[in-house]
Scaffold this motif. Structure first.
Motif, mmCIF file in Angstrom:
data_model
loop_
_atom_site.group_PDB
_atom_site.id
_atom_site.type_symbol
_atom_site.label_atom_id
_atom_site.label_comp_id
_atom_site.label_asym_id
_atom_site.label_seq_id
_atom_site.Cartn_x
_atom_site.Cartn_y
_atom_site.Cartn_z
ATOM 1 N N TRP A 1 -10.570 7.027 1.024
ATOM 2 C CA TRP A 1 -9.937 7.771 1.931
ATOM 3 C C TRP A 1 -9.931 7.326 3.309
ATOM 4 N N ILE A 2 -8.870 7.664 4.122
ATOM 5 C CA ILE A 2 -8.878 7.071 5.580
ATOM 6 C C ILE A 2 -8.606 8.322 6.357
ATOM 7 N N LYS A 3 -8.940 8.305 7.491
ATOM 8 C CA LYS A 3 -8.536 9.466 8.497
ATOM 9 C C LYS A 3 -6.934 9.244 8.900
ATOM 10 N N ARG B 1 0.984 -1.329 -0.100
ATOM 11 C CA ARG B 1 0.080 0.225 0.057
ATOM 12 C C ARG B 1 0.787 1.260 0.019
ATOM 13 N N SER B 2 0.236 2.158 -0.627
ATOM 14 C CA SER B 2 0.789 3.866 -0.737
ATOM 15 C C SER B 2 0.158 4.713 0.088
ATOM 16 N N PHE B 3 0.717 5.433 0.804
ATOM 17 C CA PHE B 3 -0.108 6.682 1.417
ATOM 18 C C PHE B 3 0.404 7.747 1.022
ATOM 19 N N TYR B 4 -0.575 8.807 0.734
ATOM 20 C CA TYR B 4 -0.307 10.396 0.366
ATOM 21 C C TYR B 4 -1.019 11.214 1.208
ATOM 22 N N ARG B 5 -0.283 12.344 1.394
ATOM 23 C CA ARG B 5 -1.241 13.196 2.148
ATOM 24 C C ARG B 5 -1.312 14.380 1.317
ATOM 25 N N ILE B 6 -2.729 14.648 0.913
ATOM 26 C CA ILE B 6 -2.929 15.847 -0.062
ATOM 27 C C ILE B 6 -4.147 16.534 0.651
ATOM 28 N N ALA B 7 -4.606 17.648 0.179
ATOM 29 C CA ALA B 7 -5.634 18.422 0.523
ATOM 30 C C ALA B 7 -6.734 18.593 -0.761
#
Length: 50
Positions: A43-45, A10-16
């Motif tokens: 989406w996840i918190k 899995r990959s996680f990214y932080r975006i607005a």
């Protein structure tokens, strides 16, 4: 590792973002291994879910 023994990378990214669906599917347009593939996104918190 999951209950079925499969390893999921899995990959996680932080975006607005704003005004988006909670979940969606994407179908790549390539051939070979990509042909017929559907990728499910959601989406996840950030806190407590990673």
């Amino acid at each position: 590792m999951n209950d079925d023994g499969a390893v999921h990378n899995r990959s996680f990214y932080r975006i607005a973002v704003s005004d988006v669906s909670d979940e969606w599917d994407f179908q790549p347009t390539g051939d070979g291994e990509e042909q017929g593939l559907t990728i499910h996104f959601f989406w996840i918190k950030l806190l407590g879910n990673i």
